[in-house]
Every structure is written in C-alpha cells, then in structure tokens.
Design an enzyme around this catalytic site. Structure first.
Site, PDB file in Angstrom:
ATOM      1  N   ASN A  10     -12.662   7.350   2.588  1.00 50.28           N
ATOM      2  CA  ASN A  10     -12.540   6.060   1.916  1.00 50.28           C
ATOM      3  C   ASN A  10     -13.759   5.224   2.284  1.00 50.28           C
ATOM      4  O   ASN A  10     -13.851   4.696   3.387  1.00 50.28           O
ATOM      5  CB  ASN A  10     -11.244   5.356   2.339  1.00 50.28           C
ATOM      6  N   TRP A  11     -14.689   5.110   1.343  1.00 51.46           N
ATOM      7  CA  TRP A  11     -15.940   4.401   1.623  1.00 51.46           C
ATOM      8  C   TRP A  11     -15.786   2.884   1.598  1.00 51.46           C
ATOM      9  O   TRP A  11     -16.722   2.170   1.958  1.00 51.46           O
ATOM     10  CB  TRP A  11     -17.005   4.814   0.607  1.00 51.46           C
ATOM     11  N   LYS A  12     -14.655   2.395   1.125  1.00 49.65           N
ATOM     12  CA  LYS A  12     -14.443   0.951   1.023  1.00 49.65           C
ATOM     13  C   LYS A  12     -15.617   0.314   0.257  1.00 49.65           C
ATOM     14  O   LYS A  12     -16.082   0.888  -0.723  1.00 49.65           O
ATOM     15  CB  LYS A  12     -14.218   0.357   2.407  1.00 49.65           C
ATOM     16  N   HIS A  46      -3.421   0.375  -0.352  1.00 51.43           N
ATOM     17  CA  HIS A  46      -4.081   0.280   0.954  1.00 51.43           C
ATOM     18  C   HIS A  46      -3.786  -1.084   1.565  1.00 51.43           C
ATOM     19  O   HIS A  46      -3.661  -2.086   0.859  1.00 51.43           O
ATOM     20  CB  HIS A  46      -5.588   0.487   0.798  1.00 51.43           C
ATOM     21  N   GLU A  67      -5.558  -3.175   3.010  1.00 53.13           N
ATOM     22  CA  GLU A  67      -6.532  -4.220   2.690  1.00 53.13           C
ATOM     23  C   GLU A  67      -6.268  -4.791   1.300  1.00 53.13           C
ATOM     24  O   GLU A  67      -6.501  -5.978   1.057  1.00 53.13           O
ATOM     25  CB  GLU A  67      -7.947  -3.654   2.805  1.00 53.13           C
ATOM     26  N   GLU A  78      -0.911   4.783   7.419  1.00 50.77           N
ATOM     27  CA  GLU A  78      -1.990   4.039   8.055  1.00 50.77           C
ATOM     28  C   GLU A  78      -1.421   2.833   8.795  1.00 50.77           C
ATOM     29  O   GLU A  78      -1.174   1.777   8.180  1.00 50.77           O
ATOM     30  CB  GLU A  78      -2.995   3.558   7.006  1.00 50.77           C
ATOM     31  N   GLY A 118      -9.940   0.242  11.274  1.00 49.16           N
ATOM     32  CA  GLY A 118     -11.179  -0.469  11.532  1.00 49.16           C
ATOM     33  C   GLY A 118     -11.221  -1.202  12.852  1.00 49.16           C
ATOM     34  O   GLY A 118     -12.107  -2.021  13.092  1.00 49.16           O
ATOM     35  N   SER A 127      -8.893   4.860  12.069  1.00 49.22           N
ATOM     36  CA  SER A 127      -9.896   5.176  13.089  1.00 49.22           C
ATOM     37  C   SER A 127      -9.963   6.666  13.410  1.00 49.22           C
ATOM     38  O   SER A 127     -10.067   7.062  14.570  1.00 49.22           O
ATOM     39  CB  SER A 127      -9.637   4.357  14.369  1.00 49.22           C
ATOM     40  N   GLY A 186     -12.016   6.423   7.175  1.00 46.21           N
ATOM     41  CA  GLY A 186     -12.794   5.257   6.785  1.00 46.21           C
ATOM     42  C   GLY A 186     -14.253   5.382   7.180  1.00 46.21           C
ATOM     43  O   GLY A 186     -15.020   6.137   6.597  1.00 46.21           O
ATOM     44  N   GLY A 187     -14.650   4.638   8.206  1.00 51.06           N
ATOM     45  CA  GLY A 187     -16.051   4.551   8.602  1.00 51.06           C
ATOM     46  C   GLY A 187     -16.720   5.878   8.871  1.00 51.06           C
ATOM     47  O   GLY A 187     -17.909   6.063   8.560  1.00 51.06           O
TER      48      GLY A 187
END
Length: 248
Positions: free
Chosen positions: A9-11, A94, A96, A166, A172, A212, A233-234
């Site tokens: 997930n590149w956001k 999600h 967010e 999640e 994050g 994470s 994610g990251g």
C-alpha cells in the site's frame, strides 16, 4: 488451499516516473512463486503500473473507490474506471479513510458490493484503535466492522474476499502487534465469517495482517497459522525491502 498474499500500500507516495522506476527495479528481483503479490498505488500511477507489470504476475490494486456507478462526485473514482485500467484489487475501509475521510461501515459495505460488480477483489480493512485494545474491546470492534462490511454478500463473493486485520495503533507507528496477537485476531475474524457463512466458505478467505510489517519481522508474522499474508505500508516503497517481504 489459500495462497499467501503480500500487497503493498503506497498510500500518497511516488509520482508516475517513480512508479515506473520501482516496477523496473522490482521486476528485476521478482520471480513467480506460490506467493500472490500486488501493489496498491495512487490513481495517477495505475495505468503506468499496469503496463509496466504486464504479464509478470504482479497484480495491481487501487486504494479507494466510490460506491456509485457514476455521478456528480467531484474528485472521486468509480469501480468502472478502475476496471477499464485493469485493476485487480481495491483497498476498502482503510483506517486512514475511516479517520480522515468519514468512511463508515455503511459506505464500506456499499463499496464492497460495487467492487464485486466490476470484478475487482476488495481488500477489506478492519481493526481497533489503542483505546479499544486496552479496554479489551478489540474483538467486539472487529466483529462489528466485519459483520457490517459483508452484509448481503454472497458466499461466492466472500470466498474471493481479502480481509486485512490492521490494528490502528500499529499503522505507521513503528509499533507492531505481536505475531501472537495478530494471529489470534486473524483467527477470530475467520470465526466471525464461519458463524455467518459456514466453515467451508470461511476457510477460503485470505486474511492478511497489516501494521508496520518490515523485512525483519515478515517471516515470523507469515509463519503464524492464521495469517495468510500482509498488507505492507512503508516497506513496500523500496523494491529491495518489498521483495524481502514477498520472499519471506
């Protein structure tokens, strides 16, 4: 038999040229295996990534979509638009989106239905915030989110659904649920589905953990019995990190 599924997930990161560069570097490292792989990118990068991934086996995902077919919804993207590009998956619900863009259990359910209408597999996100976890309410929260999201879906739709557990407090933050905590909740989500659809259907649902996930903890997470994959994610932004997770 469920196959492991790793999705990035590149956001809101990368422009189109950076996305093309990522695809080239990742594909140089990637070899097809029993692990399903997808990259969920911003809307502006989807067409370029579809072309770049080609027949490699790496699937394409969006990060959101609207539940209406079309209309006066400035700034929104429809499932039909994603289908035209050739999108395989779409992240829906999600945390967010729930936190910053007023996503509700009702809109999540509508989006799931619409995604299936267009042959797009939803990645449904569920999870509790820290206060709910500390109060011992995580199971109730996740059960309510899951039940509301799948309301009215057919058994065949459920069999192809992907669910990502999640915990909001682990997204994050650098803080990760222990493998045991993640495993327990993924197993609980499957039990919620079993109570609605029966054992045979629930056993086909791929349930990921997200929060994470990194190269150095992916193997331990993926070795847990109830965890079928990861929503990353990251660590999915760098080809060398993402491939290490894919090759856990």
């Amino acid at each position: 038999m469920r196959k492991p599924f790793i999705a990035g997930n590149w956001k809101m990161f990368k422009n189109t040229s950076e996305a093309r560069a990522f695809a080239g570097e990742f594909l140089a490292l990637y070899e097809k295996s029993d692990v399903n792989v997808a990259v969920c990118a911003p809307f502006t990068q989807l067409a370029a990534l579809k072309e770049a991934f080609g027949t490699s086996g790496v699937k394409l995902g969006a990060q959101n979509m609207h539940f209406e077919e079309s209309g006066a919804f400035t700034g929104e993207i429809s499932a039909g638009m994603l289908e035209e590009i050739g999108v395989d998956y779409c992240i829906i619900g999600h945390s967010e989106r729930r936190q910053y863009f007023a996503e509700t259990d009702e809109t999540v359910n509508k989006k799931l239905r619409k995604a299936f209408e267009h042959g797009i597999i939803p990645i449904l996100c569920v999870g509790e915030v820290l206060e709910q976890r500390d109060a011992g309410k995580a199971p109730q929260v996740v059960k309510a989110q899951t039940e509301a999201a799948v309301k009215g879906l057919s058994p065949d739709q459920i069999k192809s659904l992907v669910i990502a557990y999640e915990p909001v407090w682990a997204i994050g933050t650098g803080r990760t649920a222990t493998p045991e905590q993640a495993n327990e909740m993924c197993g609980y989500i499957r039990k919620v589905l079993e109570d609605i659809y029966g054992d045979e259907i629930s056993e086909e649902v791929v349930i990921q953990y997200g929060g994470s996930v990194k190269p150095d903890n992916a193997e331990e997470i993926m070795n847990m019995e109830e965890i079928d994959g990861a929503l990353v994610g990251g660590a999915s932004l760098k080809p060398e990190d993402f491939i290490r997770i894919v090759n856990f």
